[in-house]
Design a protein around this motif. Structure first.
Motif, mmCIF file in Angstrom:
data_model
loop_
_atom_site.group_PDB
_atom_site.id
_atom_site.type_symbol
_atom_site.label_atom_id
_atom_site.label_comp_id
_atom_site.label_asym_id
_atom_site.label_seq_id
_atom_site.Cartn_x
_atom_site.Cartn_y
_atom_site.Cartn_z
ATOM 1 N N PHE A 1 10.681 -9.129 -11.486
ATOM 2 C CA PHE A 1 10.234 -8.053 -12.356
ATOM 3 C C PHE A 1 9.105 -7.235 -11.737
ATOM 4 O O PHE A 1 9.201 -6.031 -11.619
ATOM 5 C CB PHE A 1 9.800 -8.654 -13.704
ATOM 6 N N LEU A 2 8.022 -7.893 -11.343
ATOM 7 C CA LEU A 2 6.845 -7.193 -10.816
ATOM 8 C C LEU A 2 7.009 -6.858 -9.341
ATOM 9 O O LEU A 2 7.365 -7.713 -8.546
ATOM 10 C CB LEU A 2 5.589 -8.044 -11.003
ATOM 11 N N ARG A 3 6.734 -5.624 -8.961
ATOM 12 C CA ARG A 3 6.833 -5.224 -7.560
ATOM 13 C C ARG A 3 5.478 -4.995 -6.916
ATOM 14 O O ARG A 3 5.406 -4.584 -5.786
ATOM 15 C CB ARG A 3 7.657 -3.946 -7.454
ATOM 16 N N ILE A 4 4.410 -5.242 -7.634
ATOM 17 C CA ILE A 4 3.071 -4.964 -7.109
ATOM 18 C C ILE A 4 2.419 -6.247 -6.592
ATOM 19 O O ILE A 4 1.315 -6.592 -6.922
ATOM 20 C CB ILE A 4 2.194 -4.276 -8.179
ATOM 21 N N ARG A 5 3.159 -6.931 -5.747
ATOM 22 C CA ARG A 5 2.705 -8.219 -5.235
ATOM 23 C C ARG A 5 1.358 -8.145 -4.539
ATOM 24 O O ARG A 5 0.465 -8.923 -4.818
ATOM 25 C CB ARG A 5 3.736 -8.785 -4.260
ATOM 26 N N SER A 6 1.212 -7.231 -3.602
ATOM 27 C CA SER A 6 -0.015 -7.164 -2.809
ATOM 28 C C SER A 6 -1.218 -6.868 -3.679
ATOM 29 O O SER A 6 -2.289 -7.435 -3.478
ATOM 30 C CB SER A 6 0.104 -6.104 -1.717
ATOM 31 N N LEU A 7 -1.039 -6.004 -4.667
ATOM 32 C CA LEU A 7 -2.143 -5.682 -5.566
ATOM 33 C C LEU A 7 -2.551 -6.908 -6.369
ATOM 34 O O LEU A 7 -3.744 -7.207 -6.492
ATOM 35 C CB LEU A 7 -1.750 -4.534 -6.511
ATOM 36 N N LEU A 8 -1.598 -7.642 -6.900
ATOM 37 C CA LEU A 8 -1.913 -8.841 -7.672
ATOM 38 C C LEU A 8 -2.581 -9.902 -6.801
ATOM 39 O O LEU A 8 -3.522 -10.567 -7.232
ATOM 40 C CB LEU A 8 -0.648 -9.397 -8.322
ATOM 41 N N ASP A 9 -2.104 -10.067 -5.578
ATOM 42 C CA ASP A 9 -2.722 -11.029 -4.662
ATOM 43 C C ASP A 9 -4.142 -10.607 -4.305
ATOM 44 O O ASP A 9 -5.038 -11.445 -4.199
ATOM 45 C CB ASP A 9 -1.879 -11.187 -3.395
ATOM 46 N N ALA A 10 -4.361 -9.318 -4.110
ATOM 47 C CA ALA A 10 -5.707 -8.820 -3.811
ATOM 48 C C ALA A 10 -6.635 -9.026 -5.007
ATOM 49 O O ALA A 10 -7.790 -9.434 -4.833
ATOM 50 C CB ALA A 10 -5.647 -7.343 -3.421
ATOM 51 N N ILE A 11 -6.134 -8.778 -6.215
ATOM 52 C CA ILE A 11 -6.944 -9.001 -7.419
ATOM 53 C C ILE A 11 -7.301 -10.479 -7.538
ATOM 54 O O ILE A 11 -8.444 -10.825 -7.851
ATOM 55 C CB ILE A 11 -6.208 -8.492 -8.673
ATOM 56 N N PHE A 12 -6.334 -11.350 -7.270
ATOM 57 C CA PHE A 12 -6.608 -12.785 -7.304
ATOM 58 C C PHE A 12 -7.682 -13.151 -6.282
ATOM 59 O O PHE A 12 -8.620 -13.901 -6.587
ATOM 60 C CB PHE A 12 -5.329 -13.592 -7.033
ATOM 61 N N GLY A 13 -7.564 -12.623 -5.060
ATOM 62 C CA GLY A 13 -8.547 -12.912 -4.013
ATOM 63 C C GLY A 13 -9.938 -12.449 -4.401
ATOM 64 O O GLY A 13 -10.927 -13.181 -4.231
ATOM 65 N N VAL A 14 -10.039 -11.252 -4.944
ATOM 66 C CA VAL A 14 -11.341 -10.725 -5.373
ATOM 67 C C VAL A 14 -11.889 -11.569 -6.525
ATOM 68 O O VAL A 14 -13.088 -11.882 -6.567
ATOM 69 C CB VAL A 14 -11.223 -9.232 -5.763
ATOM 70 N N ALA A 15 -11.019 -11.963 -7.462
ATOM 71 C CA ALA A 15 -11.463 -12.812 -8.576
ATOM 72 C C ALA A 15 -12.014 -14.143 -8.068
ATOM 73 O O ALA A 15 -13.032 -14.632 -8.571
ATOM 74 C CB ALA A 15 -10.316 -13.038 -9.553
ATOM 75 N N MET A 16 -11.342 -14.711 -7.060
ATOM 76 C CA MET A 16 -11.840 -15.969 -6.487
ATOM 77 C C MET A 16 -13.193 -15.767 -5.810
ATOM 78 O O MET A 16 -14.085 -16.602 -5.936
ATOM 79 C CB MET A 16 -10.827 -16.540 -5.492
ATOM 80 N N LEU A 17 -13.346 -14.651 -5.109
ATOM 81 C CA LEU A 17 -14.620 -14.387 -4.427
ATOM 82 C C LEU A 17 -15.752 -14.110 -5.409
ATOM 83 O O LEU A 17 -16.908 -14.471 -5.153
ATOM 84 C CB LEU A 17 -14.467 -13.208 -3.464
ATOM 85 N N LEU A 18 -15.455 -13.479 -6.529
ATOM 86 C CA LEU A 18 -16.493 -13.134 -7.499
ATOM 87 C C LEU A 18 -16.826 -14.263 -8.471
ATOM 88 O O LEU A 18 -17.920 -14.291 -9.036
ATOM 89 C CB LEU A 18 -16.083 -11.895 -8.290
ATOM 90 N N SER A 19 -15.904 -15.186 -8.678
ATOM 91 C CA SER A 19 -16.095 -16.248 -9.672
ATOM 92 C C SER A 19 -17.390 -17.033 -9.501
ATOM 93 O O SER A 19 -18.123 -17.228 -10.476
ATOM 94 C CB SER A 19 -14.911 -17.208 -9.668
ATOM 95 N N PRO A 20 -17.718 -17.497 -8.291
ATOM 96 C CA PRO A 20 -18.967 -18.252 -8.145
ATOM 97 C C PRO A 20 -20.223 -17.421 -8.430
ATOM 98 O O PRO A 20 -21.270 -17.966 -8.763
ATOM 99 C CB PRO A 20 -18.949 -18.716 -6.684
ATOM 100 N N TRP A 21 -20.111 -16.094 -8.305
ATOM 101 C CA TRP A 21 -21.260 -15.230 -8.584
ATOM 102 C C TRP A 21 -21.388 -14.952 -10.085
ATOM 103 O O TRP A 21 -22.490 -14.777 -10.591
ATOM 104 C CB TRP A 21 -21.107 -13.899 -7.850
ATOM 105 N N LEU A 22 -20.250 -14.878 -10.750
ATOM 106 C CA LEU A 22 -20.259 -14.519 -12.168
ATOM 107 C C LEU A 22 -20.424 -15.714 -13.095
ATOM 108 O O LEU A 22 -20.847 -15.557 -14.240
ATOM 109 C CB LEU A 22 -18.959 -13.783 -12.520
ATOM 110 N N PHE A 23 -20.069 -16.894 -12.616
ATOM 111 C CA PHE A 23 -20.110 -18.089 -13.443
ATOM 112 C C PHE A 23 -20.957 -19.155 -12.749
ATOM 113 O O PHE A 23 -21.142 -19.120 -11.538
ATOM 114 C CB PHE A 23 -18.678 -18.595 -13.699
ATOM 115 N N PRO A 24 -21.454 -20.138 -13.502
ATOM 116 C CA PRO A 24 -22.403 -21.115 -12.943
ATOM 117 C C PRO A 24 -21.755 -22.200 -12.075
ATOM 118 O O PRO A 24 -21.746 -23.372 -12.427
ATOM 119 C CB PRO A 24 -23.051 -21.712 -14.190
ATOM 120 N N PHE A 25 -21.224 -21.793 -10.910
ATOM 121 C CA PHE A 25 -20.683 -22.767 -9.961
ATOM 122 C C PHE A 25 -21.843 -23.416 -9.207
ATOM 123 O O PHE A 25 -22.735 -22.704 -8.729
ATOM 124 C CB PHE A 25 -19.768 -22.080 -8.947
ATOM 125 N N PRO A 26 -21.841 -24.740 -9.060
ATOM 126 C CA PRO A 26 -22.862 -25.371 -8.221
ATOM 127 C C PRO A 26 -22.740 -24.868 -6.775
ATOM 128 O O PRO A 26 -21.642 -24.595 -6.287
ATOM 129 C CB PRO A 26 -22.517 -26.864 -8.301
#
Length: 117
Positions: A60-85
């Motif tokens: 169904f979805l053809r925007i694979r690279s965009l979704l993967d990039a969003i996932f990558g950015v979310a992973m990179l930002l998560s420790p900054w936005l949330f209290p990760f040790p």
């Protein structure tokens, strides 16, 4: 520059999504960091099931690279936005970087899609 086959990328996404779901248990994270990683892993597996790759359930979805990039950015930002040790941030950053690299390096069209290059 796009040298990673879509089949390999699809398999890697299922493995990484499952790994991200299990990562907070391995790192013994609790609270928000645990919920964030589990949610990101589930979201990755769900959107992977819906993308236009050879091994996905619903093409169904053809925007694979965009979704993967969003996932990558979310992973990179998560420790900054949330209290990760501090000592548990490096695997989250590593997964984010790998996701961004795969978004850039994966071939555009999967075999069997409507338009093959």
């Amino acid at each position: 520059m796009r040298f990673v086959p879509t089949m390999l990328h699809g398999i890697a996404d299922y493995v990484v999504g499952s790994f991200v779901i299990g990562l907070p248990f391995f790192l013994e994270l609790n609270g928000t960091p645990r919920m964030v990683l589990i949610a990101l892993g589930i979201i990755m597996v769900l959107y992977r099931l819906l993308t236009d790759h050879e091994i996905d359930a619903v093409r169904f979805l053809r925007i694979r690279s965009l979704l993967d990039a969003i996932f990558g950015v979310a992973m990179l930002l998560s420790p900054w936005l949330f209290p990760f040790p501090m000592d548990t941030r490096w695997p989250v950053y590593a997964i984010g970087v790998v996701a961004l690299i795969l978004a850039i390096a994966t071939q555009i069209r999967a075999e069997g899609t409507a338009a093959i290059n």
